[in-house]
Design a protein around this motif. Sequence first.
Motif, PDB file in Angstrom:
ATOM      1  N   LEU A 110      36.789  45.587  12.080  1.00 56.30           N
ATOM      2  CA  LEU A 110      37.437  46.875  11.820  1.00 56.30           C
ATOM      3  C   LEU A 110      36.470  47.907  11.252  1.00 56.30           C
ATOM      4  O   LEU A 110      36.808  49.078  11.138  1.00 56.30           O
ATOM      5  CB  LEU A 110      38.611  46.684  10.851  1.00 56.30           C
TER       6      LEU A 110
ATOM      7  N   TRP C  44      54.955  50.458  16.110  1.00 57.39           N
ATOM      8  CA  TRP C  44      53.575  50.727  16.507  1.00 57.39           C
ATOM      9  C   TRP C  44      53.566  51.825  17.578  1.00 57.39           C
ATOM     10  O   TRP C  44      52.834  52.823  17.478  1.00 57.39           O
ATOM     11  CB  TRP C  44      52.971  49.408  17.016  1.00 57.39           C
ATOM     12  N   PHE C  56      45.575  56.763  16.636  1.00 56.46           N
ATOM     13  CA  PHE C  56      46.160  55.420  16.679  1.00 56.46           C
ATOM     14  C   PHE C  56      46.799  55.217  18.045  1.00 56.46           C
ATOM     15  O   PHE C  56      47.890  55.713  18.301  1.00 56.46           O
ATOM     16  CB  PHE C  56      47.228  55.301  15.577  1.00 56.46           C
ATOM     17  N   THR C  62      47.191  50.369  24.443  1.00 56.14           N
ATOM     18  CA  THR C  62      46.337  49.211  24.195  1.00 56.14           C
ATOM     19  C   THR C  62      46.363  48.264  25.391  1.00 56.14           C
ATOM     20  O   THR C  62      45.322  47.735  25.799  1.00 56.14           O
ATOM     21  CB  THR C  62      46.789  48.487  22.919  1.00 56.14           C
ATOM     22  N   LEU C 236      39.971  54.526  21.421  1.00 50.42           N
ATOM     23  CA  LEU C 236      40.578  53.511  20.563  1.00 50.42           C
ATOM     24  C   LEU C 236      41.472  52.544  21.327  1.00 50.42           C
ATOM     25  O   LEU C 236      41.727  51.437  20.860  1.00 50.42           O
ATOM     26  CB  LEU C 236      41.370  54.187  19.443  1.00 50.42           C
ATOM     27  N   ASP C 237      41.965  52.939  22.502  1.00 51.54           N
ATOM     28  CA  ASP C 237      42.801  52.010  23.263  1.00 51.54           C
ATOM     29  C   ASP C 237      42.018  50.756  23.623  1.00 51.54           C
ATOM     30  O   ASP C 237      42.470  49.640  23.413  1.00 51.54           O
ATOM     31  CB  ASP C 237      43.379  52.682  24.520  1.00 51.54           C
ATOM     32  N   TYR C 239      39.254  49.852  22.159  1.00 55.03           N
ATOM     33  CA  TYR C 239      38.838  49.228  20.899  1.00 55.03           C
ATOM     34  C   TYR C 239      39.910  48.255  20.418  1.00 55.03           C
ATOM     35  O   TYR C 239      39.633  47.096  20.081  1.00 55.03           O
ATOM     36  CB  TYR C 239      38.599  50.304  19.834  1.00 55.03           C
ATOM     37  N   PHE C 240      41.155  48.740  20.389  1.00 54.16           N
ATOM     38  CA  PHE C 240      42.255  47.872  19.943  1.00 54.16           C
ATOM     39  C   PHE C 240      42.375  46.636  20.835  1.00 54.16           C
ATOM     40  O   PHE C 240      42.623  45.526  20.363  1.00 54.16           O
ATOM     41  CB  PHE C 240      43.586  48.646  19.947  1.00 54.16           C
TER      42      PHE C 240
END
Lengths: 256, 283, 280
Positions: A110, C44, C56, C62, C236-237, C239-240
């Motif tokens: 993270l 979420w 987020f 994701t 971030l998609d 990444y998650f």
Amino acid sequence: MRIPGVDVRFAIIRIASTAALFTAWEWYGSQPGQFALPPPSKVFPALVESIVDGGLVQAAIGTLWVGAVGFSIAAVLGVTLGLVIANVSWADNTLTPLVNAAYAAPITMLVPIIGIYTGLGFTGKVTLVVLFAFFVILINTEAGVRQVREDLVETARSFEASRIQIARHVMLPSTMPFILNGLRLGVGRAVRGAIVAELLLLVSNLGLFLIRAGATFNMPRLMAGIFFTMLMGYAVMWFAGYLERRSLRWRGEATY
Amino acid sequence: MEERDARPAAPPYIQVHGITKRFPAALKGQALVTVLDQVETSIARGEFVVLIGPSGCGKSTLLRIMNGLIPADEGRVTIDGATVQGPAGDRGMVFQSFNLFPWRTALQNVAFGLELHGVGSQERDGRARRLLAAMGLGGFENYYPRQLSGGMQQRVGLARALAIDPEILFMDEPFGSLDAQTKLLMQDELETIVQRHKRTVVFVTHDMEEAVFLADRILIMSQRPAKIIEEVRVDLPRPRMDHMRAAPEFGELKAHIWNQVRTAQEFRPTIGAVDHPTAATHG
Amino acid sequence: MVDARALSQTRRGASASALGTAGRLWRYKWIQRGVVWGIIVVAWQTFGLIRGPFYFPTFTDTILGFVRLVVEGDLIVMAASLQQLLVGFALAVVIGIPVGLILGGSRSGEAVLGHYINAWYVTSKEALLPLMIILLGVGFEYRVGIVFAFSALYVIVNVATGMRDVSPSLIETARSFGASRRQVIVKIALPSVVPFMFAGIRLGYGFAIKGMVIAELWVLGGTGGLLADLALQRELDRYFAIALIIALVGVAGSSIIRTLERHITPWGAGAMRTTERRAV
């Protein structure tokens, strides 16, 4: 099977083998052209020097402060949530698999995004420490509640103890050693979390010391930093263990 | 009890000479505790001898010294004239907490002793299978100990000791952790086995009824430091049958032994009874 | 423990029957999971929709990120990381078991090794990163070395604990059958150590993944480098998705080890709970 007291043979073997290792290290490290592994005769003066000039001590205080703040938050959250999950069966059924997965997962992954949510300053570092220490505390608390012997609870119930009395006189004393064990393990993780934060998130304190020594190829100083981290680990774990033993003795439940 | 002389005087098979054993005290700062003090006795071949006494008196310790599991501080034990130096493959032992190896099936547990002495797998499995069947455990060969009840586990323990075809069977309160009914059944079974195989048995217990039911001779031990304070010969006919438990003679013997044991117990108060160093792990 | 569970089961059943069908269904573990996990996913999704993909990503983002990873070939990068992980972990097991046996089984072994293992335990392994880079470079050896440093310790310490924990009464039993010292070690000590060994392997595997991730984040290579890039570009998609895959690799590996353990220790010692143990 072992005899308590002084074991002369043990002491001799340990001292002799350690001396042999350090001699070999000294010899190897002093070879001409050898630079990556400096000999003890260079590492230990570097260690003393770094401690005396205050650099290392100040760095350690900074790191430990981050660790301490994060640990305190993790302790409160972990124990509370552990108690709740262990006592509420549907929460146990649904959350425990997630907690186990999170406990096993590398929190370090993270690091690159934590700044998005917390900023890169003190809050970010503390958040990382909380994540490092939280799950082990939670899991041990939960395990502690689970292992409370049903027959003891029944005995208390046969004396018409109320729920609160059972919690106070049966659950708490037999759960306590597990909670304390979780907290002690949490201390170790908090220190690691703080060091990770200061190496990877926001270079500072001990992380800065190590990185600077590494970047300038000052090997004695780098080794001294690692040694110091080790000594700090010893001190912190010893202190946590001491507090654990002391609180168990004070409650008179040292042996189970 | 006057018929003692009717038996031919067998030559002593196991001889215990002046056995003394001391253990470090449980409390710090105390000297050594003398558990056994100059114990003398002898046992004939084929005899069933029961050691009985107050708890913590050192019965189990004496048994382990006779088997060679722990050394005595003074004195010696001879079996068939030879001094006991350590455990040997021709002496079987049965333990109170069964001590089955949890990672071995019933069959593998029974075959353990044979395996140690290099008996081929065909032969040892065959023998183990027959013994288990004789114990009423046919069909349970591949069960692990945790899947068996206490009584079944101790049958496996007994079969394990018998599998090596031992000259002597040492039994340390073997039925002490079984429930009352299983205990009676196991006593019957042991009697049958002993009748069939004619072995020398040294049996430790603190159960008076068990002692009278099984023994040819009962050795009563005193409180620590223990000595043998009395020998009681049990002349009930063999094979022992369940109905004999109701016989007046049986009751008299039991009462007599209880009297002796109680006197021995009152002889000296104990502080922190230590039966044997591994007693704690035996539960 | 089993009894306590059965007790709470009936208690729960009694209170639930009053609530009718929904209450009865609620007794089933997987219904509870479906509901609670469903709520988490919805929350979420909602949170993601409100804050937007640069802050987020939603649950569906994701999932799509995972598809993109597969299509764009980023999974190959992860496969290389996995390979380094497995090599380091295998070394940790192969070296850790004998070292643990020596440490726990021999007094001299403890005299020689005990204090180093202790030092290894209390040192934050992360502090070794700057040194390992200088010693081993930034490639395969460095990554395998870090994985080893993270995981071998837990194999060693658990195996050693197992050796010290061998039941004295089982040793006595074996001796009563005339077992030699060698036979006691082979037939009693080694089988009793197996459950501890598996505990150590399972714990060590978790730490191996931690080592892999931090090693690659430190040199910005492999999966770690990918994570750093994606974070910088705010993708971030994906990444998650990677983070979830890493967590899954952990869960999957540890259930494989658990299955293996059940096959190798069918006598049922496998239920032993693992937690970190204190060295010595």
